[in-house]
Design an enzyme around this catalytic site. Structure first.
Site: not given
Length: 655
Positions: A150, A302
């Site tokens: 991320e 995710e």
């Protein structure tokens, strides 16, 4: 570079065996096999375990994990654990820690605590990546490299300042050019020496917008440089293994178009709010964007099986929603469905974040749904590697997004993502497939292009050529206002598109928070509008809708070349936008995938028609012809009923 494409959908999640005693690992593999897990991501947050002290390597445990997974028939997305440095790095080298906008150096003890510009951080990170690639490059479990996690870190330290100045020299060439680009003649901001230039930092009042825009570009490029440095190390050892990094939802920390060009496959982390009844619309928007970034299948890296742990309130997902959201991702191009994480943590900051194996263990509703989803994905294998074909594109440009968020604009409430959703949601409800596109991309394959907002415009020619050649464009307000340096394009808004749109905006007029205006239209019917209302006049364009009070045009249509350009100078109500797009779609010759009731999603991927009911009530859907449902095995003829969170994957029967 090789893409992940072998005729199957991957299924799994983040696996953090370092958080558990080693005697738990074999049971994990047993449960993974029971659930149909094919793939796990390993090592995302394992730097301190792999390198407990500077230069040491503890990799025996990781050897055993990878071997155990491989023996169980489970492949590995192996992560470079560089997103979360160990405490010793920040303790010994505090210059690697980030400095915030207010000048405070942040501490270790969390995650993401690094300065992307730090050469000391880069040295330690790449040394670790090199060792991992050398050791595991030939491991039979390795299927993909997962770089960091991320990316979105921003730093304002002195090391970053020097990196920023180097970047600015390359971009502008000289201080004179920089001063011109940033319009530093305003407020006596002219720079006389390069050392005077720093990142945006806390100041008494508004900061130069050109400086802030360039810093946003720089931060994106610094993160891209960070990614490519790790990628290049991995490719040197394993040129045959694809590389990705997981994008962080619908966010603007870096230019996803630029990063997607540098990775082999796009991956995405997405956490819709179970309490939001319209969350599935934003999910679809994000999934379409991910598919568009590399024009093909992507990985849902995710999501949550149930509750997350970081909202103010974290309700669990109701029964069936896990399945509906996962099938939605597959319908919109995902070739992998993964979760964070495999086993819910017993401690740490995310201990109340759900897992595929929850705290209650495998004897639980969540795990039973996980097992059922694994079987569903086997049944859906025929869609792996196939595409979603769209005849509508929505334009989204990160540089324009960054610029539109700057201070001292006509309205601080203006939100690019809100504008995108204003146009996307009616298209979703209409069952129209949508791609996303960069404004300078080749758009000729689309019947309709929607530009909800293009505040900053570099080169208007691609959009103008698209319309001139026969395309249909719908453009929203606050577009064509500034050039690439955030300098106003003079002569009346939207300066670069005035001929294309056949109009001239003299003033932009944001409306009050509760102000609503009434609009009249012979073809669209009456509707209300809020937020904004341009003071404009037609210069050749047909006025389609106007304000009831005052007659100011709010929707205009202009022929340009052999195409048509529409301009929307206000924010119509959802009903108004829907009426407008219904007319535009009909004129452009765009047909829906299938006419479905509100709350039902219809998407065609390859030969499979996906239907997902995101509502709470049973819904009857008319489906002409006879189809086989890959999920239920039933034959569907004429219609079917979808219950709450019901899904179907239909393949038409041959005659």
């Amino acid at each position: 570079m090789t893409r992940l494409a072998d005729g199957r959908l991957r299924y799994g999640g983040d696996y953090n065996p370092e958080q558990w005693p080693e005697d738990v690992w074999p049971r994990d593999v047993e449960l993974m096999r029971e659930a149909g897990v094919t793939t796990v991501t390993v090592g995302v947050f394992s730097w301190s375990r792999i390198e407990p002290r500077p230069g040491e390597r503890d990799l025996g445990w990781l050897d055993r994990v990878l071997d155990l997974l491989h023996d169980g028939g489970i492949e590995v997305f192996l992560a470079t654990p560089t997103a979360s440095p160990p405490p010793w790095l920040g303790h010994r080298y505090p210059e690697t820690l980030p400095v915030d906008f207010d000048g405070h150096r942040l501490s270790y003890g969390s995650r993401n605590q690094f300065c992307p510009s730090s050469p000391v951080y880069r040295e330690h990170a790449l040394a670790l990546v090199d060792d991992l690639a050398a050791r595991y490059g030939d491991h039979p479990a390795l299927a993909l490299w997962h770089v960091g996690n991320e990316l979105g870190q921003v730093c304002h330290c002195d090391v970053t300042a020097e990196h920023f100045r180097t970047w600015l020299r390359a971009r502008h060439g000289s201080l004179d050019a920089l001063n011109a680009a940033w319009h530093t003649a305003a407020w006596s901001q002219r720079y006389g020496e390069w050392d005077e230039v720093v990142p945006p930092r806390r100041a008494p009042y508004l900061i130069n917008p050109g400086q802030r825009l360039d810093f946003a570009r720089f931060c994106s490029d610094a993160l891209l440089e960070h990614f490519t440095a790790e990628r290049d190390v991995l490719r040197r050892h394993t040129p045959h293994v694809p590389v990705t990094t997981n994008f962080m939802g619908l966010d603007a920390p870096l230019d996803y178009w630029a990063l997607a060009r540098e990775e082999d496959v796009v991956s995405h982390d997405w956490y819709p709010d179970p309490a939001d009844p319209t969350a599935h619309v934003v999910s679809a928007l994000g999934f379409d964007l991910m598919r568009s970034l590399k024009d093909g299948p992507w990985l849902l890296m995710e999501q949550a099986t149930s509750a997350v742990s970081w909202r103010r309130r974290n309700p669990p997902k109701p029964a069936g929603q896990l399945r509906a959201q996962s099938v939605q991702a597959v319908a919109r191009g995902a070739d992998a469905v993964c979760f964070f994480q495999w086993r819910a943590s017993a401690g740490g900051a995310e201990k109340f974040h759900s897992g595929m194996v929850p705290h209650a263990g495998p004897d639980s509703r969540v795990f039973r749904e996980v097992v059922a989803l694994g079987a569903d994905l086997v049944a859906l294998a025929p869609v792996a590697g196939t595409d979603v074909t769209a005849s509508v594109a929505v334009v989204l440009d990160w540089e324009s997004w960054w610029a539109a968020r700057l201070d001292a604009h006509p309205s601080a409430d203006f939100d690019v993502l809100r504008r995108v959703r204003d146009f996307y949601e009616p298209l979703f409800d209409a069952g129209v497939a949508v791609d996303f596109a960069h404004p300078e991309a080749d758009l000729t394959r689309y019947r309709l292009v929607v530009a909800p907002n293009l505040y900053l415009v570099r080169d208007p020619v691609p959009l103008m050529s698209y319309v001139e050649g026969g395309g249909t464009l719908v453009m929203g307000f606050f577009s064509g206002v500034v050039d690439e340096h955030d300098r106003v394009r003079l002569g009346g808004y939207p300066a670069p598109f005035r001929e294309l749109l056949g109009l001239r905006v003299e003033e932009m007029a944001p409306l009050g928070p509760d102000e609503v205006v009434r609009c009249a239209s012979a073809s669209l019917g009456g509707f209300t509008a809020d937020s904004w209302c341009d003071d404009l006049r037609a210069e050749g364009a047909e006025v389609v809708a106007s304000l009831v009070d005052g007659g100011v045009p709010v929707v205009l249509r202009n022929r340009f070349g052999t195409g048509t350009a529409w301009y929307v100078g206000t924010r119509p109500s959802p009903e108004g936008t829907r009426a407008l797009l219904d007319r535009v779609l009909a004129e452009a010759g765009v047909d829906p995938v299938l006419a479905v009731p509100r709350g039902v999603e219809a998407v065609r991927r390859g030969e499979v028609l996906f239907l997902v009911n995101h509502g709470v009530a049973d819904v009857r859907v008319d489906v002409p012809g006879a189809h086989d449902d890959l999920l239920s095995g039933a034959v569907v003829s004429g219609s079917l009923t979808l219950g709450r969170f019901g899904v179907a994957a239909l393949v038409q029967r041959s005659r």
